[in-house]
Motif scaffolding. Structure first.
Motif, short mmCIF file in Angstrom:
data_model
loop_
_atom_site.label_atom_id
_atom_site.label_comp_id
_atom_site.label_asym_id
_atom_site.label_seq_id
_atom_site.Cartn_x
_atom_site.Cartn_y
_atom_site.Cartn_z
N ALA A 23 105.68 112.92 48.73
CA ALA A 23 104.25 113.08 48.96
C ALA A 23 103.48 111.78 48.70
O ALA A 23 102.52 111.48 49.41
N VAL A 24 103.86 111.02 47.69
CA VAL A 24 103.07 109.84 47.33
C VAL A 24 103.42 108.61 48.17
O VAL A 24 102.79 107.57 48.02
N ARG A 25 104.41 108.73 49.04
CA ARG A 25 104.70 107.59 49.93
C ARG A 25 103.51 107.27 50.81
O ARG A 25 103.29 106.12 51.19
N ALA A 26 102.70 108.29 51.13
CA ALA A 26 101.50 108.05 51.93
C ALA A 26 100.49 107.19 51.18
O ALA A 26 99.58 106.63 51.79
N LEU A 27 100.63 107.11 49.87
CA LEU A 27 99.73 106.28 49.06
C LEU A 27 100.26 104.85 48.93
O LEU A 27 99.64 104.02 48.26
N GLY A 28 101.40 104.56 49.56
CA GLY A 28 101.99 103.23 49.46
C GLY A 28 102.72 102.99 48.16
O GLY A 28 102.93 101.84 47.76
N VAL A 106 96.07 116.52 42.03
CA VAL A 106 96.06 117.14 43.35
C VAL A 106 94.71 117.83 43.56
O VAL A 106 94.31 118.65 42.72
N CYS A 107 94.01 117.49 44.64
CA CYS A 107 92.65 117.99 44.88
C CYS A 107 92.52 118.53 46.30
O CYS A 107 92.94 117.87 47.25
N GLN A 108 91.91 119.70 46.45
CA GLN A 108 91.64 120.25 47.78
C GLN A 108 90.39 119.65 48.40
O GLN A 108 90.24 119.66 49.62
N ASP A 109 89.50 119.13 47.58
CA ASP A 109 88.20 118.63 48.04
C ASP A 109 88.23 117.11 48.14
O ASP A 109 88.68 116.42 47.22
N ALA A 117 90.51 109.40 42.00
CA ALA A 117 91.31 108.21 42.28
C ALA A 117 90.74 106.94 41.66
O ALA A 117 91.39 105.89 41.68
N ARG A 118 89.55 107.02 41.10
CA ARG A 118 88.96 105.82 40.49
C ARG A 118 89.78 105.36 39.29
O ARG A 118 90.31 106.16 38.53
N LEU A 135 97.64 108.78 40.28
CA LEU A 135 97.95 108.94 41.70
C LEU A 135 97.27 110.23 42.15
O LEU A 135 97.35 111.24 41.45
N VAL A 136 96.62 110.20 43.31
CA VAL A 136 95.84 111.36 43.76
C VAL A 136 96.28 111.78 45.16
O VAL A 136 96.37 110.96 46.07
N LEU A 137 96.56 113.07 45.29
CA LEU A 137 96.87 113.66 46.60
C LEU A 137 95.71 114.57 46.99
O LEU A 137 95.28 115.42 46.20
#
Length: 295
Positions: A23-28, A106-109, A117-118, A135-137
């Protein structure tokens, strides 16, 4: 009270710890796939009347990255006190277990995800002592998985995608793809399929997408093992099918007369109701729904 989406967004990592590096690969960010994972106690309370508890805590063991702790927090909204709590969690875990820890939120909003993510620095501006980097998804970082092939390839990620995009226009396609993938999984592993069905239902909460999921599962009751299925059995299968049918008709904008509504709600034949429910996916009038059936 902890909400169902809150539970689903961190429990999916308990069900499949290997979802974290995917999942976190999208975050680089690159983490090795774990070769083992062990649940740790989530209670971070000290010997004081102050309770601190992380949502999910796992120890992940990898070949290339060694071992580390993964703390997963499902965050429903912005909370000014959370960064301090998260920093405490990480410091406490390092002090107790003597191994590095990663915080995944993990956040839906979207707004909550952006806030979480700050990077938050603790200490005076001229010398920050500690910097919190979770790390934030969220909806912008977890992909839309809207084909059965993609869903079957990574069902855990598809379940997470369904939760984080539950209010998006793509939600219908995601759920249909996921339902098809879960039907295939059920043939090999019914118990695991049931867990994913329940997690999907929890993740959707009370969004409109939950009505579609109820319909998709009700059409094929053989895979309908989640909390909704149990509720249907408790209140009577016929009543549950009738309610599901009316939800689908309403969602598709089909006019239901008082006579048609009465026919649906008084029918107690499961086969007839299931036939009507299946037809509701394509019918344009209740006359088409009732064609050649009794009840």
């Amino acid at each position: 009270m902890v909400s169902s989406p809150h539970e689903a967004m961190h429990r999916i990592f308990q069900q499949d710890p290997g979802l974290f590096p995917r999942a976190v690969r999208a975050l680089g960010v690159s983490f090795s796939d774990p070769v083992s994972a062990s649940p740790f106690p989530t209670d971070l309370t000290e010997n004081r009347p102050l309770e601190r508890r992380v949502d999910t805590l796992l120890r992940l063991d990898t070949v290339n990255d060694g071992s580390f702790l993964l703390a997963v927090e499902a965050q429903g909204g912005q909370d000014a006190d959370k960064p301090a709590s998260w920093a405490y969690y990480l410091a406490y875990l390092y002090a107790k277990y003597k191994m590095p820890a990663v915080l995944l939120v993990v956040c839906q909003d979207r707004n909550t995800a952006s806030w979480a993510a700050r990077q938050v620095s603790l200490g005076p501006p001229q010398w920050p002592t500690l910097t919190l980097r979770p790390l934030v998804l969220g909806p912008d970082t977890v992909p839309v998985i809207d084909t059965p092939e993609a869903a079957a390839k990574d069902i855990s990620l598809a379940v997470l995608s369904s939760a984080l995009h539950s209010r998006a226009p793509e939600s219908d396609a995601i759920l249909k793809a996921l339902a098809a993938a879960l039907k295939g999984l059920q043939a090999d592993d019914e118990d695991t399929a049931s867990i994913y069905i329940e997690l999907t239902e929890q993740g959707l909460g009370k969004t409109p997408a939950a009505d579609l999921w109820r319909h998709l599962m009700a059409v094929d009751l053989s895979i309908f093992q989640s909390q909704t299925a149990q509720a249907l059995r408790a209140e009577g299968l016929s009543e549950g099918l009738s309610e599901a049918l009316l939800v689908v008709l309403s969602g598709r904008g089909i006019d239901v007369s008082d006579e048609a509504r009465a026919r649906i709600t008084t029918c107690d034949d499961h086969g007839t109701l299931t036939t009507w429910l299946t037809r509701a996916a394509t019918a344009t009038t209740t006359a088409e729904l009732f064609a050649d059936t009794e009840g």
